[in-house]
Scaffold this motif. Structure first.
Motif, PDB file in Angstrom:
ATOM      1  N   SER A   2       0.865  -1.167   0.000  1.00 34.24           N
ATOM      2  CA  SER A   2       0.000   0.000   0.000  1.00 34.24           C
ATOM      3  C   SER A   2       0.915   1.235   0.000  1.00 34.24           C
ATOM      4  CB  SER A   2      -0.907   0.002   1.226  1.00 34.24           C
ATOM      5  OG  SER A   2      -0.227   0.552   2.326  1.00 34.24           O
ATOM      6  N   ASP A   3       0.308   2.420  -0.216  1.00 34.33           N
ATOM      7  CA  ASP A   3       1.111   3.650  -0.255  1.00 34.33           C
ATOM      8  C   ASP A   3       1.790   3.923   1.085  1.00 34.33           C
ATOM      9  OD1 ASP A   3       0.463   3.951  -2.847  1.00 34.33           O
ATOM     10  OD2 ASP A   3      -1.157   5.383  -2.504  1.00 34.33           O
ATOM     11  N   SER A   4       1.263   3.309   2.171  1.00 36.45           N
ATOM     12  CA  SER A   4       1.863   3.529   3.492  1.00 36.45           C
ATOM     13  C   SER A   4       3.168   2.746   3.643  1.00 36.45           C
ATOM     14  CB  SER A   4       0.876   3.095   4.579  1.00 36.45           C
ATOM     15  OG  SER A   4       0.682   1.689   4.514  1.00 36.45           O
ATOM     16  N   GLY A   5       3.536   1.980   2.610  1.00 34.32           N
ATOM     17  CA  GLY A   5       4.771   1.203   2.683  1.00 34.32           C
ATOM     18  C   GLY A   5       4.585  -0.125   3.397  1.00 34.32           C
ATOM     19  N   ARG A   6       3.385  -0.431   3.830  1.00 32.59           N
ATOM     20  CA  ARG A   6       3.105  -1.699   4.493  1.00 32.59           C
ATOM     21  C   ARG A   6       2.372  -2.614   3.528  1.00 32.59           C
ATOM     22  NH1 ARG A   6       3.721  -1.609  10.016  1.00 32.59           N
ATOM     23  NH2 ARG A   6       3.900  -3.827   9.619  1.00 32.59           N
ATOM     24  N   LYS A   7       2.452  -3.918   3.816  1.00 34.82           N
ATOM     25  CA  LYS A   7       1.669  -4.844   3.008  1.00 34.82           C
ATOM     26  C   LYS A   7       0.193  -4.491   3.107  1.00 34.82           C
ATOM     27  CE  LYS A   7       4.632  -8.892   3.335  1.00 34.82           C
ATOM     28  NZ  LYS A   7       4.810 -10.250   3.868  1.00 34.82           N
ATOM     29  N   LYS A   8      -0.538  -4.824   2.072  1.00 33.67           N
ATOM     30  CA  LYS A   8      -1.991  -4.718   2.154  1.00 33.67           C
ATOM     31  C   LYS A   8      -2.488  -5.743   3.164  1.00 33.67           C
ATOM     32  CE  LYS A   8      -2.021  -3.102  -2.509  1.00 33.67           C
ATOM     33  NZ  LYS A   8      -3.081  -2.735  -3.438  1.00 33.67           N
ATOM     34  N   LEU A   9      -3.711  -5.562   3.616  1.00 38.11           N
ATOM     35  CA  LEU A   9      -4.187  -6.407   4.713  1.00 38.11           C
ATOM     36  C   LEU A   9      -5.575  -6.963   4.402  1.00 38.11           C
ATOM     37  CD1 LEU A   9      -4.156  -7.507   7.629  1.00 38.11           C
ATOM     38  CD2 LEU A   9      -4.649  -5.208   8.435  1.00 38.11           C
ATOM     39  N   ILE A  10      -5.734  -8.254   4.620  1.00 37.69           N
ATOM     40  CA  ILE A  10      -7.046  -8.894   4.460  1.00 37.69           C
ATOM     41  C   ILE A  10      -7.505  -9.405   5.822  1.00 37.69           C
ATOM     42  CG2 ILE A  10      -8.360 -10.752   3.344  1.00 37.69           C
ATOM     43  CD1 ILE A  10      -6.391 -10.657   1.025  1.00 37.69           C
ATOM     44  N   LEU A  11      -8.699  -8.988   6.235  1.00 40.23           N
ATOM     45  CA  LEU A  11      -9.323  -9.498   7.457  1.00 40.23           C
ATOM     46  C   LEU A  11     -10.351 -10.548   7.048  1.00 40.23           C
ATOM     47  CD1 LEU A  11     -10.104  -9.503  10.492  1.00 40.23           C
ATOM     48  CD2 LEU A  11     -11.611  -7.549  10.001  1.00 40.23           C
ATOM     49  N   VAL A  12     -10.096 -11.802   7.446  1.00 39.99           N
ATOM     50  CA  VAL A  12     -11.026 -12.900   7.144  1.00 39.99           C
ATOM     51  C   VAL A  12     -11.828 -13.182   8.413  1.00 39.99           C
ATOM     52  CG1 VAL A  12     -11.257 -15.301   6.383  1.00 39.99           C
ATOM     53  CG2 VAL A  12      -9.336 -13.908   5.547  1.00 39.99           C
ATOM     54  N   VAL A  13     -13.143 -13.079   8.335  1.00 46.71           N
ATOM     55  CA  VAL A  13     -13.991 -13.378   9.490  1.00 46.71           C
ATOM     56  C   VAL A  13     -14.870 -14.578   9.154  1.00 46.71           C
ATOM     57  CG1 VAL A  13     -15.732 -12.519  11.105  1.00 46.71           C
ATOM     58  CG2 VAL A  13     -14.050 -10.931  10.128  1.00 46.71           C
ATOM     59  N   ILE A  14     -14.662 -15.673   9.893  1.00 40.64           N
ATOM     60  CA  ILE A  14     -15.479 -16.879   9.697  1.00 40.64           C
ATOM     61  C   ILE A  14     -16.488 -16.920  10.840  1.00 40.64           C
ATOM     62  CG2 ILE A  14     -15.495 -19.392   9.513  1.00 40.64           C
ATOM     63  CD1 ILE A  14     -12.620 -19.248   8.471  1.00 40.64           C
ATOM     64  N   ASP A  15     -17.741 -16.633  10.523  1.00 42.51           N
ATOM     65  CA  ASP A  15     -18.772 -16.468  11.546  1.00 42.51           C
ATOM     66  C   ASP A  15     -18.971 -17.756  12.343  1.00 42.51           C
ATOM     67  OD1 ASP A  15     -21.290 -16.064  12.935  1.00 42.51           O
ATOM     68  OD2 ASP A  15     -21.657 -14.410  11.550  1.00 42.51           O
ATOM     69  N   GLY A  16     -18.859 -17.656  13.674  1.00 45.70           N
ATOM     70  CA  GLY A  16     -19.204 -18.778  14.555  1.00 45.70           C
ATOM     71  C   GLY A  16     -18.152 -19.861  14.683  1.00 45.70           C
ATOM     72  N   LEU A  17     -16.966 -19.653  14.105  1.00 40.39           N
ATOM     73  CA  LEU A  17     -15.928 -20.687  14.181  1.00 40.39           C
ATOM     74  C   LEU A  17     -15.312 -20.721  15.587  1.00 40.39           C
ATOM     75  CD1 LEU A  17     -14.089 -22.798  12.786  1.00 40.39           C
ATOM     76  CD2 LEU A  17     -12.570 -20.897  12.147  1.00 40.39           C
ATOM     77  N   THR A  18     -15.352 -21.880  16.219  1.00 42.95           N
ATOM     78  CA  THR A  18     -14.764 -22.013  17.558  1.00 42.95           C
ATOM     79  C   THR A  18     -13.259 -22.246  17.435  1.00 42.95           C
ATOM     80  OG1 THR A  18     -15.093 -24.401  17.579  1.00 42.95           O
ATOM     81  CG2 THR A  18     -16.867 -23.062  18.505  1.00 42.95           C
ATOM     82  N   PRO A  19     -12.493 -21.850  18.468  1.00 44.17           N
ATOM     83  CA  PRO A  19     -11.059 -22.125  18.439  1.00 44.17           C
ATOM     84  C   PRO A  19     -10.773 -23.620  18.331  1.00 44.17           C
ATOM     85  CG  PRO A  19     -11.600 -20.653  20.271  1.00 44.17           C
ATOM     86  CD  PRO A  19     -12.897 -21.099  19.671  1.00 44.17           C
ATOM     87  N   SER A  20     -11.528 -24.444  19.073  1.00 42.68           N
ATOM     88  CA  SER A  20     -11.233 -25.886  19.065  1.00 42.68           C
ATOM     89  C   SER A  20     -11.429 -26.490  17.681  1.00 42.68           C
ATOM     90  CB  SER A  20     -12.092 -26.612  20.102  1.00 42.68           C
ATOM     91  OG  SER A  20     -13.441 -26.260  19.961  1.00 42.68           O
ATOM     92  N   MET A  21     -12.444 -26.017  16.957  1.00 41.76           N
ATOM     93  CA  MET A  21     -12.686 -26.532  15.604  1.00 41.76           C
ATOM     94  C   MET A  21     -11.518 -26.183  14.684  1.00 41.76           C
ATOM     95  SD  MET A  21     -14.891 -28.132  13.650  1.00 41.76           S
ATOM     96  CE  MET A  21     -15.427 -28.267  11.936  1.00 41.76           C
ATOM     97  N   LEU A  22     -11.049 -24.929  14.756  1.00 39.06           N
ATOM     98  CA  LEU A  22      -9.930 -24.532  13.898  1.00 39.06           C
ATOM     99  C   LEU A  22      -8.662 -25.283  14.305  1.00 39.06           C
ATOM    100  CD1 LEU A  22      -8.755 -22.810  11.630  1.00 39.06           C
ATOM    101  CD2 LEU A  22      -8.273 -21.025  13.311  1.00 39.06           C
TER     102      LEU A  22
END
Ligand SMILES: [Zn+2]
Length: 432
Positions: A2-22
């Protein structure tokens, strides 16, 4: 970059996913795309907000605030100013009971255009005000500066979102050829739409920040129960895989993008259902999943006692002047004594929401509160309470200095990545 000199960023939100499942899925090595992210990132369990229900949580993710600031109290709530119910979609029956047209308008427009607190700043507003380009796919908290005309004749008003904005085929800032999203929800067509749009956006590489919201997992997990919706998670993995492929493969993808992946809330098994309307025939109850509000002009302290000994109830929260009271096991305590994950802060913020009921009820393990139409998920999964299973979320960060400990730290972590100052209400981040 990006112009800020940092990598672009993707926020992935998986609705309702529990930590144990992942965690289990990663351990078994059956999700190649999620596995790629995990192998290149840092992981922890993080905490949601309260009530741990999607509109409340997605608003927390997008604004970096709990409901004291973002003001979205529940899936269903009483609008004191307009003297009516707001129902964002607990079930088809509940939407019908609240008025289908009004519910659609509240979900599509109202949440962002009028319900979301004026003190809250969304991640899209903050980034685009700083000259960056934000993109959002399907996330229900989307408030931004850019008007988008609807693509369907039954909607007439524009919605204000980020400059690049896709919302279930209803608003599309670009023509992508993505298929209709609502053809067959159980078969994952909403996320297939998200994946098609995501593929298109990554191919063109025309954003700094993208929210890639996948909602079908929660739907499957409600039906099948937590930690059982393996097919739905495999489809999420494929959707993330579509982004990786569009970037030219794993190396190019990781070279170009930082990634934050999380869910909005967890889920727990429910087998029993309570109807709080039967306990409070003289008050207004808004209940859904594993949280409820009671709106009343009577003394909330007296009303709260009616739930003493009720096995469906874990905690009843209320305000008593300056005091924040948590009633549990038939006695009053201070919310600071709650031992739920991040319990004191989450309970206090829920009570400080001007749209909250006089009582906020958090369900006991295994119980759900029937919604306006009497619908529930007994035999499957649910969420909404302060308890750990509903409240813990997986948090995976790739190429970021910060690994958020709470969903309210996600928005400030995104701003920090781009060197944009966080709003004054945001938590201070711990850098690793
Ligand atoms: Zn849900």
């Amino acid at each position: 970059m990006s112009d800020s000199g940092r990598k672009k960023l993707i926020l992935v939100v998986i609705d309702g996913l529990t930590p144990s499942m992942l965690e289990d899925t990663l351990e078994r090595g059956v999700a190649p795309s999620l596995g790629l992210l995990a192998a290149n990132g840092r992981y922890r369990r993080a905490i949601s907000t309260f009530p741990s229900l999607t509109p409340v949580c997605l608003s927390a993710l997008a604004t970096g605030a709990h409901p004291d600031v973002h003001e979205i109290p529940h899936l269903v709530w009483y609008h004191r100013g307009e003297r009516r119910l707001v129902e964002y979609g607990s079930s088809f029956g509940a939407v019908r009971a609240a008025g289908t047209k009004q519910s659609l308008i509240d979900t599509i427009y109202g949440l962002n255009a009028s319900h979301l607190g004026s003190r809250a700043v969304t991640v899209y507003e903050a980034l685009e005000d700083a000259g960056l380009t934000a993109a959002a796919i399907n996330i229900t908290c989307y408030r931004g500066r850019h008007p988008h005309r609807p693509t369907v004749p039954f909607l007439t008003r524009p919605a204000h979102g980020p400059s690049t904005f896709f919302f279930y085929n209803l608003f599309e800032s670009h023509v992508t050829g993505a298929p209709l999203s609502v053809r067959n929800r159980p078969r994952g067509t909403i996320d297939a739409y998200a994946a098609a749009v995501g593929r298109w956006l990554v191919t063109r590489d025309d954003f700094d920040f993208l929210v890639f919201y996948l909602s079908d997992y929660d739907y499957a997990s409600h039906a099948q129960g937590p930690d059982a919706a393996h097919e739905a998670l495999a489809r999420c993995d494929e959707a993330v895989g579509a982004l990786i492929e569009a970037a030219g493969g794993p190396d190019d993808f990781l070279e170009r993008y930082a990634v934050l992946l999380c869910s909005d809330h967890g889920q727990t098994t429910v087998s029993e259902v309570a109807r709080l309307e039967d306990v409070f025939p003289d008050a207004l109850v808004t209940a859904s999943n594993r949280a409820a509000m009671v709106y009343t002009d009577d003394d909330p302290a007296i009303l709260a006692r009616r739930l003493d000994g009720n096995s469906a109830v874990d905690v009843v929260l209320r305000r008593d002047g300056e005091k924040l009271v948590a009633r549990r096991d038939g006695s009053d305590g201070d919310v600071s004594q709650l031992d739920h994950p991040d319990g004191p802060a989450r309970a206090a913020a829920a009570l400080a929401n001007p749209n909250a009921g006089e009582l906020i009820v958090s369900a006991a393990a295994g119980w759900e509160f029937a919604d306006l139409a009497g619908r529930h998920h007994a035999g499957g999964g649910s969420h909404g309470s302060l308890l750990a299973g509903d409240s813990e979320v997986p948090m995976l960060a790739v190429g970021l200095d910060v690994l958020p400990a709470s969903i309210v730290e996600v928005m400030p972590a995104v701003l920090d990545h781009f060197g944009v100052p966080a709003p004054p209400y945001a938590r201070t981040l711990t850098k690793a």
